[in-house]
Design an enzyme around this catalytic site. Structure first.
Site, short mmCIF file in Angstrom:
data_model
loop_
_atom_site.label_atom_id
_atom_site.label_comp_id
_atom_site.label_asym_id
_atom_site.label_seq_id
_atom_site.Cartn_x
_atom_site.Cartn_y
_atom_site.Cartn_z
N VAL A 273 6.83 71.42 34.36
CA VAL A 273 8.04 71.36 34.11
C VAL A 273 8.82 70.38 35.24
CG1 VAL A 273 10.51 72.44 33.58
CG2 VAL A 273 8.34 73.56 33.12
N ASP B 172 5.01 79.09 42.97
CA ASP B 172 5.88 79.57 41.82
C ASP B 172 6.76 80.70 41.97
OD1 ASP B 172 3.48 80.35 41.15
OD2 ASP B 172 3.89 80.29 39.01
N THR C 258 1.19 80.99 31.84
CA THR C 258 -0.10 81.43 31.30
C THR C 258 -0.70 82.71 31.74
OG1 THR C 258 -0.84 79.15 32.06
CG2 THR C 258 -2.54 80.53 31.89
N THR D 3 -0.85 90.55 6.90
CA THR D 3 -1.59 90.46 8.59
C THR D 3 -0.99 89.53 9.04
OG1 THR D 3 -4.01 90.55 6.99
CG2 THR D 3 -3.70 89.46 9.29
#
Length: 255
Positions: A13, A109, A132, A184
């Site tokens: 970013v 971070d 992540t 599903t």
């Protein structure tokens, strides 16, 4: 102008600040093999969209969880921006005590988020960063970074599930209409959304108890706005919290 860069394992970013104001921001894929020249070419194109160029950048502040890319941003700052660079890491003046057994182990971070959350929302507070991995970081009532939790991220969990379950197909990350799925796809979406919202609430409630309660809970990261409406504990969504933290650290570099 300050170019603030938050390099994550999956996404990067970038934000452009004029003083305290964030005038533009972009989100791009992180590619660990990119060179300084390649990153510069990308940023040039992004700046041109705002009719700007590197001459308008007089400082670069970077937080990176990908060590290989630090050198690339050093090249960018020196060769293209001709501007001073601050890479957040051990020794950076943050203004926040870090009560961690080995502060060098804390991702930059996470400290940047803690700094920004304390400044914008006060202490105590808890930051939930959907990246992540899903990171939970705690700031005490005294304004200290006291540690946190690292859990698998939403997209990593999705990829692992679809890789191991042959009969399941990848689904779009879309909020379900109900908890009980009639297909599903709906069942998978329900499990992802309500599963991660429940994980957030369970972890936050335990952290609140250890902080003696009263901590404001802020969600950030690319998927924060999707999950937050399904959580009972998230009070504020601030997708660009990390960029503001980088701005704050830049302003404190000589203080």
């Amino acid at each position: 102008m300050l170019l603030a860069v938050d390099v994550g394992n999956t996404q990067t970013v970038l934000g452009l600040f004029s003083g305290d104001e964030l005038v533009e921001h972009w989100r791009v894929a992180t590619e660990s093999e990119r060179t300084g020249d390649e990153i510069a070419a990308l940023i040039v194109r992004l700046l041109e969209l705002r009719q700007l160029d590197f001459e308008d950048v007089d400082g670069v502040c970077v937080s990176s969880t990908v060590p290989l890319l630090v050198r690339a941003y050093e090249e960018l700052a020196d060769r293209y921006a001709h501007a001073p660079l601050l890479v957040v890491g051990p020794g950076t003046r943050t203004g926040i005590p870090v009560l961690f057994d080995d502060p060098r182990q804390v991702g930059p971070d996470r400290i940047v988020n803690a700094v920004a959350a304390r400044e914008r929302y006060g202490a105590p507070c808890i930051v939930v960063d959907f990246g992540t991995s899903t990171n939970f970081d705690a700031v005490s009532a005294e304004g200290e970074y006291v540690g946190g939790v690292i859990a698998p991220g939403i997209e990593i969990s999705m990829d692992a599930l679809f890789a191991k379950a042959a009969r399941l197909v990848k689904v779009d990350l879309v909020a379900p209409e109900a908890a009980i799925g009639k297909t599903t796809v709906a069942g998978l979406q329900s499990g992802l959304f309500f599963g991660f919202a429940g994980q957030v609430d369970g972890i936050v409630e335990r952290m609140q108890a250890e902080l003696a309660g009263g901590a404001k809970v802020i969600a950030t990261g690319g998927l924060a706005e999707l999950i937050a409406p399904h959580s009972k504990t998230i009070e504020q969504v601030d997708p660009l919290l990390t960029l503001d933290g980088l701005r704050l650290l830049w302003s404190r570099r000589e203080g």
